[in-house]
Design a protein around this motif. Structure first.
Motif, mmCIF file in Angstrom:
data_model
loop_
_atom_site.group_PDB
_atom_site.id
_atom_site.type_symbol
_atom_site.label_atom_id
_atom_site.label_comp_id
_atom_site.label_asym_id
_atom_site.label_seq_id
_atom_site.Cartn_x
_atom_site.Cartn_y
_atom_site.Cartn_z
ATOM 1 N N LEU A 130 -4.478 58.435 -18.136
ATOM 2 C CA LEU A 130 -5.291 59.297 -18.990
ATOM 3 C C LEU A 130 -6.529 58.572 -19.499
ATOM 4 N N ALA A 131 -6.418 57.250 -19.660
ATOM 5 C CA ALA A 131 -7.562 56.474 -20.153
ATOM 6 C C ALA A 131 -8.716 56.457 -19.155
ATOM 7 N N ARG A 132 -8.435 56.768 -17.892
ATOM 8 C CA ARG A 132 -9.501 56.812 -16.886
ATOM 9 C C ARG A 132 -10.396 58.037 -17.057
ATOM 10 N N GLY A 166 -3.376 46.885 -10.020
ATOM 11 C CA GLY A 166 -3.522 48.330 -10.156
ATOM 12 C C GLY A 166 -4.723 48.762 -10.956
ATOM 13 N N THR A 167 -5.685 47.847 -11.186
ATOM 14 C CA THR A 167 -6.840 48.206 -12.002
ATOM 15 C C THR A 167 -8.141 48.021 -11.250
ATOM 16 N N LEU A 214 5.647 55.820 -19.961
ATOM 17 C CA LEU A 214 4.643 56.320 -20.896
ATOM 18 C C LEU A 214 3.382 55.460 -20.867
ATOM 19 N N ALA A 215 3.550 54.150 -20.704
ATOM 20 C CA ALA A 215 2.385 53.269 -20.618
ATOM 21 C C ALA A 215 1.571 53.578 -19.363
ATOM 22 N N ALA A 216 2.262 53.845 -18.262
ATOM 23 C CA ALA A 216 1.559 54.203 -17.019
ATOM 24 C C ALA A 216 0.783 55.508 -17.193
#
Length: 364
Positions: A197-199, A36-37, A190-192
């Motif tokens: 958001l980090a993108r 997924g990255t 929450l991790a997902a």
């Protein structure tokens, strides 16, 4: 003599090389897709990220409320287990005391009754004294029977308490398993959301946060201010507009005043204050400050007190959102509420039409 040399390995033909390379690249692409990255994935727009993050937050809050319910049940079972164990220990101590007393009585009777009654009467220097002692021993025997029955009853009670404790312990372990499972779901959602958001750039994240609606800004000086208008502007303030809470009764006024005092405190899932809250933890704490005990979860709080329609809302009422009753806020009037939105968004004021309205209740 037969040769034992290894057969010479032939290099792969050109077509074979191409096939192997294609398979390797396909495998790598598949692994990247599952991870997924992949950098090759089409970049989501900030609007798409916000929609996905909002969905994850709603699902996380549903799981949070299930966690809260499981934790409440687990805590209750643990208190019951502790009480049963304490009572079993007290009764075991009394049982041991009764057993010691019964042992002393049995030893005394054994020593005095080593000879048969006829022999004791025949050998007695004073038959009249013997008859008096025999009557005493008969009464002692009656007391012994009562003591034995008491010990047996106490033993049965201790066994029953221990069996009940074992039953509660078994249920507690099942509750703890559910608690861990719900916790894992919350943390996964929450991790997902954090990965999505980090993108984004810092500016894009700030715009998404602002799009959550009017709420609380935490200034550099640590003070808490409220952007009152629906557009996010307006006069900043740290207290109700009139300086006092408008509410139908003193308890509702106290609950609203508590909620105003919580503005700016962080959202932490599973928290009930005083330094942080989740949505139902905030409403529970607010009404607790007014002397009213609310259940822990959104789906139980909606049944506390009595239901009110949207048109009948008054400050202090609980307002609920989404079809699963997974979010709650405290109504403060003017179509607004104070609520704990989600991680990264502190306790704030927001319009109640920001989310799908599901109902309201008035604690009593």
């Amino acid at each position: 003599m037969a040769s034992h040399r290894k057969p010479r390995q032939r290099p792969l033909a050109g077509g074979t090389v191409r096939t192997a390379a294609t398979l390797a690249l396909a495998g790598a692409a598949t692994a990247t897709a599952f991870d997924g990255t992949s950098q090759a994935d089409p970049r989501l727009t900030p609007t798409q990220v916000k929609a996905e993050v909002d969905r994850l937050y709603v699902e996380a809050e549903e799981a949070t409320e299930r966690y809260n319910g499981a934790k409440e049940k687990t805590d209750r079972a643990q208190r019951t287990l502790n009480a049963l164990r304490d009572e079993a220990a007290r009764r075991t101590a009394r049982l041991n005391t009764a057993r010691n007393a019964l042992g002393s009585l049995a030893a005394s009777q054994y020593r005095s009754g080593s000879l048969g009654p006829a022999a004791q009467l025949a050998l007695s220097d004073d038959p009249e004294e013997y008859l008096e002692r025999a009557a005493f021993l008969e009464r002692a025997g009656d007391r012994g029977a009562v003591a034995i029955a008491s010990v047996q009853r106490q033993l049965d009670e201790v066994r029953a308490l221990r069996a009940k404790a074992d039953e509660v312990l078994e249920g507690l372990r099942a509750d703890q398993t559910r608690l861990s499972r719900n916790k894992a779901v919350v943390e996964g959602k929450l991790a997902a959301a954090r990965r999505l958001l980090a993108r984004l750039t810092a500016e894009e994240r700030a715009r998404i946060e602002a799009a959550d609606g009017p709420g609380t800004d935490v200034g550099s000086g640590g003070g808490r201010t409220d952007r009152a208008s629906r557009g996010g502007g307006g006069t900043e303030r740290t207290a109700p507009p009139s300086g006092r809470v408008q509410a139908p009764d003193p308890r509702a006024a106290q609950a609203v005043a508590f909620a105003y005092g919580a503005i700016g405190k962080p959202y932490v899932w599973g928290a009930t204050g005083p330094g942080s809250f989740d949505c139902s933890g905030l409403t529970q704490a607010a009404w607790r400050s007014a002397g009213v005990s609310l259940p822990r979860t959104t789906y139980t709080q909606i049944n506390a007190g009595h239901r009110v329609s949207r048109s009948q809302l008054a400050p202090g009422d609980l307002v609920f959102f989404y079809s699963g009753i997974s979010h709650v806020g405290l109504y403060i009037g003017g179509g607004r509420m104070i609520h704990a939105p989600h991680p990264g968004a502190p306790v704030r004021i927001a319009p109640i039409d920001q989310m799908p309205f599901a109902g309201a209740s008035r604690p009593s």
